[in-house]
Design a protein around this motif. Structure first.
Motif, PDB file in Angstrom:
ATOM      1  N   GLU A   1      41.506   3.170 -66.167  1.00  0.00           N
ATOM      2  CA  GLU A   1      40.395   3.331 -64.963  1.00  0.00           C
ATOM      3  C   GLU A   1      39.328   3.324 -65.561  1.00  0.00           C
ATOM      4  O   GLU A   1      38.546   2.734 -64.865  1.00  0.00           O
TER       5      GLU A   1
ATOM      6  N   ARG B   1      54.876  11.782 -73.776  1.00  0.00           N
ATOM      7  CA  ARG B   1      54.800  10.286 -73.430  1.00  0.00           C
ATOM      8  C   ARG B   1      54.177  10.098 -72.051  1.00  0.00           C
ATOM      9  O   ARG B   1      53.337   9.257 -71.753  1.00  0.00           O
ATOM     10  N   GLU B   2      54.304  11.306 -71.295  1.00  0.00           N
ATOM     11  CA  GLU B   2      53.819  11.320 -69.910  1.00  0.00           C
ATOM     12  C   GLU B   2      52.075  11.533 -69.906  1.00  0.00           C
ATOM     13  O   GLU B   2      51.359  10.790 -69.747  1.00  0.00           O
ATOM     14  N   ALA B   3      51.845  12.322 -71.194  1.00  0.00           N
ATOM     15  CA  ALA B   3      50.429  12.440 -71.270  1.00  0.00           C
ATOM     16  C   ALA B   3      49.886  11.079 -71.579  1.00  0.00           C
ATOM     17  O   ALA B   3      48.448  10.801 -71.272  1.00  0.00           O
ATOM     18  N   ASN B   4      50.559  10.411 -72.466  1.00  0.00           N
ATOM     19  CA  ASN B   4      50.299   9.265 -73.172  1.00  0.00           C
ATOM     20  C   ASN B   4      49.833   8.227 -72.135  1.00  0.00           C
ATOM     21  O   ASN B   4      48.848   7.614 -71.919  1.00  0.00           O
ATOM     22  N   GLU B   5      50.792   8.331 -71.212  1.00  0.00           N
ATOM     23  CA  GLU B   5      50.753   7.436 -69.958  1.00  0.00           C
ATOM     24  C   GLU B   5      49.628   7.494 -69.110  1.00  0.00           C
ATOM     25  O   GLU B   5      48.997   7.068 -68.853  1.00  0.00           O
ATOM     26  N   ARG B   6      49.522   8.988 -68.903  1.00  0.00           N
ATOM     27  CA  ARG B   6      48.416   9.373 -68.166  1.00  0.00           C
ATOM     28  C   ARG B   6      47.058   9.214 -68.822  1.00  0.00           C
ATOM     29  O   ARG B   6      46.044   8.411 -68.108  1.00  0.00           O
ATOM     30  N   LEU B   7      47.070   9.120 -69.907  1.00  0.00           N
ATOM     31  CA  LEU B   7      45.815   8.920 -70.773  1.00  0.00           C
ATOM     32  C   LEU B   7      45.628   7.286 -70.617  1.00  0.00           C
ATOM     33  O   LEU B   7      44.355   6.950 -70.596  1.00  0.00           O
ATOM     34  N   GLU B   8      46.672   6.655 -70.955  1.00  0.00           N
ATOM     35  CA  GLU B   8      46.460   5.246 -70.995  1.00  0.00           C
ATOM     36  C   GLU B   8      45.992   4.776 -69.538  1.00  0.00           C
ATOM     37  O   GLU B   8      44.939   3.965 -69.330  1.00  0.00           O
ATOM     38  N   GLU B   9      46.499   5.479 -68.464  1.00  0.00           N
ATOM     39  CA  GLU B   9      46.020   4.930 -67.253  1.00  0.00           C
ATOM     40  C   GLU B   9      44.742   5.252 -67.092  1.00  0.00           C
ATOM     41  O   GLU B   9      44.020   4.509 -66.417  1.00  0.00           O
ATOM     42  N   ARG B  10      44.185   6.463 -67.304  1.00  0.00           N
ATOM     43  CA  ARG B  10      42.659   7.024 -67.492  1.00  0.00           C
ATOM     44  C   ARG B  10      41.902   5.973 -68.212  1.00  0.00           C
ATOM     45  O   ARG B  10      40.940   5.634 -67.872  1.00  0.00           O
TER      46      ARG B  10
END
Ligand code: ADP
Length: 593
Positions: free
Chosen positions: A340, A328-337
């Motif tokens: 960005e 989930r966190e990776a997805n969130e990070r990915l989404e954030e990226r």
């Protein structure tokens, strides 16, 4: 948790489990013991009552018989007739009462009459003065005793009463009854229980196990042993010890592997200091306790396994949760990226658009320069010629040059209009005779064609001259660019040749311009139509010609492609849609020129 802590915890758990199992073992053992005690108590009550009942039946009988006149006469005035009468009488009574024998002793202890008078084991004539029941009857008015019969060698309970003289009240004889207790033993055996009856000295006188009879449960004192010998109570029996009493009060009977332990539960009887023993085998009690222990251990093991399984499950669940959280966190990070990057891309795109606008401006400027350059050089040449012709006085020829200059100026004007059209994108769409435009462009380039010595071959298809849909100026620009490129490519060629082919099918017109130049490098084919792509030296080419061609063809809904010819040289092919009807091209031409 650290290792020492874990060891301590495990030890504590092990200790707790062991204590628990010990408690379970103890509890079950005590339970079984209690049940066994209760059972034994019930059985002892029953057997005691039965024994007492069996003996009590005979308690009154000796006194009753001793009071009979014939019995007394048989002692006081013994005669054959009397003795015979008493014998039969005693026989009858013994049979009726169920006694083994009833016999009459005289004052000395000799048997004068007996119920078994006519059996080989008859007591008549035997002396029993040494038996306690004889002395006790004389001294105390009644007697009882248990002994192995010295005549029959069969054990029995003896009960006696004195025969008293009516004249002086003296005891003149004794009536004794022998009761066999074998039937009691047999009933104990049938019940499958271990029951013993011991006398005051601890000698087993009755037993459900025949082999244990006449064995001593406790050590017999020397005095008691002397007395037993004197009274010939057990004849020659050795009276060995039966088993030994262990520390836990249990009785171990037998030796080695055949030894068995019993719980000795006893009850004292009213008679003769007897004790009834009910022996409970210890093995089943221990088995019960062991089974309970095993069940507890099994249950603990199951609980332990369950706990381990639950722990493992919990661990796995935690691991899954952790993995899910990481994903989930990776997805969130990915989404954030992604956000960005998208933002960065948008910014880059905006920058590109900006740059594109600037580039378009450059393209436009370069295009204008490119398109104006050619007519300007024509004007310069005609003007120079005109000046020279005027100097020579050839005014007519000079006027022709000025006319041509005028025509080229018109052309410049037309080109500016063309740029305006290009800027508008789309432009007018009308039927145009492509061959006519081709002839015109060739005419413009004529001076250069001749200078380069290029052989120009025009081929027509079989179809009639059909107009295409477009506008004259842009088609001319298209043809100019393609032909100029071909002429550029033919500069270093010895026998330069240009083959132009026009062919129409039902829907479109195809124009092929082939040269015998060096051809197109495979590496540049894909970038040929890109703006500013050029292989020419700086100042010679701007890389806009094919780009403009591509734009024009696209606007006219046609296709353009480039390829190398098998025999060498490049070939450009343009396909344009045909106009539905033939235009009156005359009017159009007046406008353009
Ligand atoms: P420019 O002529 O200013 O270089 P163009 O867009 O007209 O720009 O042409 C792009 C490039 O295509 C040229 O530099 C040249 O390398 C190549 N090219 C075009 N036509 C031909 C041809 N007929 N033969 C060989 N190369 C060609």
């Amino acid at each position: 948790m650290t290792r020492p802590w874990r060891i301590a915890l495990l030890s504590a758990a092990g200790l707790l489990a062991a204590t628990l199992w010990w408690c379970v073992w103890q509890w079950q053992f005590q339970q079984s013991l209690e049940i066994a005690r209760q059972h034994a108590d019930n059985r002892l009550s029953l057997y005691s009552t039965t024994l007492e009942g069996a003996l009590a039946r005979f308690a009154f009988l000796p006194r009753l018989l001793a009071g009979q006149a014939p019995v007394r006469s048989a002692v006081l005035e013994p005669s054959g007739h009397t003795i015979d009468r008493v014998n039969r009488y005693l026989e009858q009574v013994a049979e009726d009462a169920g006694a083994e024998a009833i016999f009459l002793l005289d004052r000395r202890g000799d048997t004068v009459a007996s119920s078994n008078h006519d059996s080989p084991d008859s007591f008549i004539g035997h002396h029993y003065g040494f038996r306690p029941y004889f002395q006790d009857a004389l001294d105390e008015g009644e007697g009882e005793f248990f002994a192995i019969g010295s005549t029959t060698e069969r054990a029995g309970y003896f009960v006696s009463a004195p025969v008293v003289s009516t004249a002086d009240g003296r005891a003149v004889g004794v009536v004794a009854i022998k009761v066999a207790l074998e039937s009691l033993q047999a009933s104990w055996r049938r019940a499958g229980e271990t029951v013993l009856l011991s006398d005051a000295n601890g000698v087993v006188i009755l037993s459900s196990r025949p082999g244990w009879r006449y064995r001593a449960l406790a050590p017999i004192t020397a005095a008691a042993m002397d007395e037993i010998r004197q009274q010939r109570q057990f004849l020659d029996q050795s009276l060995e010890r039966l088993g030994r009493v262990l520390a836990d009060d249990s009785l171990a009977i037998g030796d080695g592997s055949s030894s068995e332990r019993y719980l000795d539960l006893s009850r004292e009887q009213q008679r003769l200091g007897w004790t009834m023993h009910y022996l409970v085998p210890m093995r089943p009690l221990y088995l019960d306790a062991r089974n309970a222990f095993l069940a507890a251990a099994g249950a603990t093991l199951v609980l332990l396994l369950l706990a381990l399984w639950l722990r493992e499950r919990q661990k796995r669940q935690r691991l899954r949760d952790r993995e899910a959280r990481i994903v989930r966190e990776a997805n969130e990070r990915l989404e954030e990226r992604v956000v960005e990057r998208t933002q960065a891309l948008q910014e880059a795109q905006e920058e590109l658009v900006q740059a594109g606008k600037l580039a378009s401006l450059g393209t436009m400027a370069a295009g204008i320069a490119h398109e104006l350059n050619q007519p300007l050089s024509g004007i310069r040449t005609y003007a120079a010629n005109g000046v020279r012709l005027l100097a020579k006085g050839r005014e007519e020829a000079a006027a022709s040059n000025f006319t041509r200059i005028q025509s080229l100026c018109d052309r410049q004007d037309a080109l500016i209009r063309q740029l305006r059209l290009f800027a508008r994108r789309g432009g007018s769409r009308e039927p145009i005779d492509l061959e006519e435009r081709l002839t015109f462009v060739l005419e413009l380039l004529d001076e250069r064609i001749r200078r380069q010595g290029v052989e120009v071959v025009i081929e027509h298809g079989e179809a009639p001259r059909l107009p295409v849909l477009g506008d004259a100026l842009r088609l001319e620009q298209l043809l100019t660019n393609l032909l100029r490129n071909a002429l550029d490519a033919l500069v270093p060629i010895e026998r330069p040749r240009l083959a132009i082919c026009l062919a129409a099918d039902g829907e479109s017109m195809t124009l092929r311009i082939a040269d015998n130049g060096p051809g197109l490098d495979e590496a540049i084919l894909s970038r040929l139509f890109d703006p500013f792509f050029t292989t020419k030296a700086v100042g010679d080419g701007l890389g806009l010609g094919l780009f403009i061609c591509f734009g024009i063809v696209q606007d006219l809904e046609g296709r353009i492609s480039a390829a190398n010819l098998p025999q060498g040289g490049a070939c450009f092919e343009v396909t344009l849609p045909l106009a539905p009807t033939l235009p009156s091209s005359e009017g159009e031409r007046q406008d353009d020129d």
